[in-house]
Design a protein around this motif. Structure first.
Motif, PDB file in Angstrom:
ATOM      1  N   CYS A  85      48.871  15.398 -59.101  1.00 45.02           N
ATOM      2  CA  CYS A  85      47.828  14.594 -58.466  1.00 45.02           C
ATOM      3  C   CYS A  85      47.968  14.689 -56.943  1.00 45.02           C
ATOM      4  CB  CYS A  85      47.949  13.143 -58.916  1.00 45.02           C
ATOM      5  SG  CYS A  85      46.863  12.014 -58.025  1.00 45.02           S
ATOM      6  N   PRO A  86      46.955  15.185 -56.225  1.00 46.47           N
ATOM      7  CA  PRO A  86      47.071  15.326 -54.765  1.00 46.47           C
ATOM      8  C   PRO A  86      47.149  13.988 -54.050  1.00 46.47           C
ATOM      9  CG  PRO A  86      44.846  15.886 -55.496  1.00 46.47           C
ATOM     10  CD  PRO A  86      45.669  15.721 -56.728  1.00 46.47           C
ATOM     11  N   ASP A  87      46.533  12.949 -54.611  1.00 43.60           N
ATOM     12  CA  ASP A  87      46.610  11.627 -53.981  1.00 43.60           C
ATOM     13  C   ASP A  87      48.023  11.074 -54.058  1.00 43.60           C
ATOM     14  OD1 ASP A  87      43.804  11.181 -53.208  1.00 43.60           O
ATOM     15  OD2 ASP A  87      43.436  11.277 -55.350  1.00 43.60           O
ATOM     16  N   CYS A  88      48.718  11.357 -55.162  1.00 41.16           N
ATOM     17  CA  CYS A  88      50.109  10.932 -55.271  1.00 41.16           C
ATOM     18  C   CYS A  88      50.987  11.698 -54.280  1.00 41.16           C
ATOM     19  CB  CYS A  88      50.614  11.142 -56.693  1.00 41.16           C
ATOM     20  SG  CYS A  88      49.938   9.969 -57.903  1.00 41.16           S
ATOM     21  N   LEU A  89      50.686  12.985 -54.097  1.00 41.49           N
ATOM     22  CA  LEU A  89      51.456  13.785 -53.146  1.00 41.49           C
ATOM     23  C   LEU A  89      51.335  13.234 -51.730  1.00 41.49           C
ATOM     24  CD1 LEU A  89      50.731  17.412 -54.420  1.00 41.49           C
ATOM     25  CD2 LEU A  89      52.902  16.175 -54.539  1.00 41.49           C
TER      26      LEU A  89
END
Length: 324
Positions: A221-225
């Motif tokens: 997940c890019p938002d988690c990154l």
């Protein structure tokens, strides 16, 4: 309430008798007379989408057709075993989503849409996750109205959510899967070019034989990154077996039953208890209930249930003509 693997008790299947024969014309008239007074809540199941090319969960004899069911606990398992399960799930779903995405509403969807648009059916509860009821009304209703009038009891395939609550539309996630797995993108394009698509199940995956899943990459997940977290635990916004229906969805489904004058069920065996309990609640409230389905259902032994055993596509166009 947790969703369990759909079952029809063996006692019901064993005691099933041949349905009384009724002509499509007579069936259409009976359904029309049932619906005509209005204020009807409708519950739909996988049988409604069969004419759109999406496979039903059960055959005409009640047999469950998709033994590769999805377990919520396995999907969100943070261990290596859970990661392997997600690889398997997302490869099958990656290949199976496009036929669902491209599926078009059929006669039954448009018939129910006409009855909804004219307020004969104020509320529709669907067990399907394909979004075809929404597509059938998208030219006349906006998103807010569809959300108010159509309840997706088991969620939707068209959005993906990570375990920290970040949501993305499904096509964006498909594009991420394609970028991470270019060889599978080529394979899918080849299937598309030859028309040899694997058969899609109602929950949007396909059956694959002799496939190794361990090289399939599930993007994080890019938002988690952005929050300095690595997270590949993502799932469609549908309810998996072993997962609970959100309380607000459960409560709204019950309210839709309590506020209607009668209940009409289409294309469902009611093998999943989340829908069966709504039917039972309607019968407990002494509301008239009519079921249109092919084959045995979990509700067949219940007193107070009227059943017509025909495919909805044979009758619903004439039902709308008679009602409207």
């Amino acid at each position: 309430m947790r969703i369990s693997v759909p079952t029809i008790p063996q006692a019901v299947l064993s005691s099933a008798t041949a349905a009384k024969t009724i002509s499509p014309a007579a069936a259409a008239q009976r359904i029309a007379s049932f619906l005509a007074p209005g204020n009807v809540t409708t519950i739909t199941g996988a049988g409604v989408s069969v004419d759109s090319g999406i496979r039903a969960y059960r055959g005409s004899k009640g047999r469950y057709l998709n033994p590769n069911y999805k377990s919520y606990q396995e999907l969100v398992d943070p261990t290596e075993k859970g990661f392997a399960f997600r690889q398997r799930y997302w490869l099958r779903s990656y290949l199976g989503y496009k036929p669902v995405q491209e599926a078009r509403p059929n006669t039954t969807h448009y018939a129910l849409a006409a009855l909804q648009h004219t307020n004969v059916i104020p509320k529709l509860i669907t067990q399907n996750v394909d979004g075809l009821h929404h597509k059938s009304l998208a030219h006349v209703w906006d998103e807010a109205r569809m959300k108010e009038r159509i309840l997706e009891l088991h969620g939707s395939l068209h959005k993906v959510q990570c375990s920290h609550g970040h949501i993305v539309d499904r096509q964006t996630f498909q594009d991420r899967l394609s970028a991470a797995n270019p060889e599978w993108k080529v394979y899918m394009d080849e299937l598309e070019a030859t028309g040899q698509r694997p058969r899609t199940n109602p929950d949007g995956d396909v059956a694959l034989e002799g496939i190794e899943y361990d090289t399939f990459k599930v993007p994080e997940c890019p938002d988690c990154l952005l929050d300095n977290k690595r997270n590949s635990i993502l799932k469609p916004e549908l309810i998996f077996f072993g997962e609970s229906i959100p309380p607000e969805v459960r409560d709204r489904s019950i309210a839709d039953i309590e506020e209607c004058d009668r209940l009409f069920l289409v294309g469902t065996t009611l093998a999943t208890y989340s829908a069966f309990r709504l039917l039972k609640h309607a019968l407990e409230l002494k509301k008239p209930v009519l079921l249109l389905n092919v084959g045995p259902t979990r509700a067949d032994p219940l007193p107070g249930l009227e059943k017509i055993e025909l495919a909805s596509g044979l009758v619903m166009r004439d039902v709308v003509r008679a009602v409207l």
